[in-house]
Design a protein around this motif. Structure first.
Motif, PDB file in Angstrom:
ATOM      1  N   SER A  95       0.697  -1.164  -0.139  1.00 12.78           N
ATOM      2  CA  SER A  95       0.055  -0.060  -0.025  1.00 12.78           C
ATOM      3  C   SER A  95       0.762   1.184  -0.056  1.00 12.78           C
ATOM      4  CB  SER A  95      -0.841  -0.120   1.191  1.00 12.78           C
ATOM      5  OG  SER A  95      -0.199  -0.045   2.353  1.00 12.78           O
ATOM      6  N   SER A  96       2.307   1.307   0.211  1.00 10.80           N
ATOM      7  CA  SER A  96       3.006   2.325   0.296  1.00 10.80           C
ATOM      8  C   SER A  96       4.008   2.237  -0.844  1.00 10.80           C
ATOM      9  CB  SER A  96       3.691   2.566   1.644  1.00 10.80           C
ATOM     10  OG  SER A  96       2.914   2.460   2.776  1.00 10.80           O
ATOM     11  N   THR A  97       3.875   1.513  -1.764  1.00  9.71           N
ATOM     12  CA  THR A  97       4.921   1.301  -2.732  1.00  9.71           C
ATOM     13  C   THR A  97       4.930   2.581  -3.712  1.00  9.71           C
ATOM     14  OG1 THR A  97       4.394  -0.958  -2.784  1.00  9.71           O
ATOM     15  CG2 THR A  97       5.556   0.009  -4.966  1.00  9.71           C
ATOM     16  N   ARG A  98       3.916   3.472  -3.788  1.00  8.36           N
ATOM     17  CA  ARG A  98       3.833   4.503  -4.739  1.00  8.36           C
ATOM     18  C   ARG A  98       4.106   5.991  -3.980  1.00  8.36           C
ATOM     19  NH1 ARG A  98       0.319   0.773  -6.463  1.00  8.36           N
ATOM     20  NH2 ARG A  98      -0.137   0.760  -8.600  1.00  8.36           N
ATOM     21  N   ASN A  99       4.567   5.851  -2.576  1.00  8.48           N
ATOM     22  CA  ASN A  99       4.894   6.932  -1.845  1.00  8.48           C
ATOM     23  C   ASN A  99       6.394   7.142  -1.702  1.00  8.48           C
ATOM     24  OD1 ASN A  99       5.327   8.663   0.290  1.00  8.48           O
ATOM     25  ND2 ASN A  99       3.818   7.722   1.975  1.00  8.48           N
TER      26      ASN A  99
END
Length: 126
Positions: free
Chosen positions: A105-109
């Motif tokens: 869920s944090s890969t794009r952050n």
């Protein structure tokens, strides 16, 4: 510590292709996620694509899905971004980044990534 060096940027016409390379060295990469981000002047850095070093799971921004492909060469500690059907709006400085223990869920952050390269310019113009 991880050191990152990008290469492969340049000028290409709309509809053309480029392949970016990201050579990484330093700590073992088995638990890392490698990613590409891009940034244009005055804009925030934007997620493009990511790949898990272990297993090879990939993630893409909607704007590049179907046109860009991220891959890795384990023996070379290198990640690639194959960019096809390039558009003028793909023009940006492209950055490679590495992060440890990033959940899906944090890969794009971008804040999840600890190590960054210096960036390589991609210009799509006729």
């Amino acid at each position: 510590q991880v050191q990152i060096v990008e290469s492969g940027g340049g000028l290409v016409q709309p509809g053309g292709s480029l392949r970016l390379s990201c050579a990484a060295s330093g700590d073992p990469f088995s638990s890392h996620t490698m990613a590409w981000f891009r940034q244009t002047s005055g804009e925030e850095r934007e997620f493009v694509a990511a790949i898990r070093w272990r297993g090879g799971t990939t993630f893409y921004a909607d704007s590049v899905k179907g046109r860009f492909t991220i891959s890795r060469a384990n023996a070379k500690n290198t990640v690639y971004l194959q960019m096809d059907s390039l558009k003028a709006e793909d023009t940006a400085v492209y950055y490679c980044a590495a992060g440890y223990g990033i959940i899906t869920s944090s890969t794009r952050n971008q804040r999840q990534y600890s190590y960054w390269g210096q960036g390589t310019q991609v210009t799509v113009s006729s």
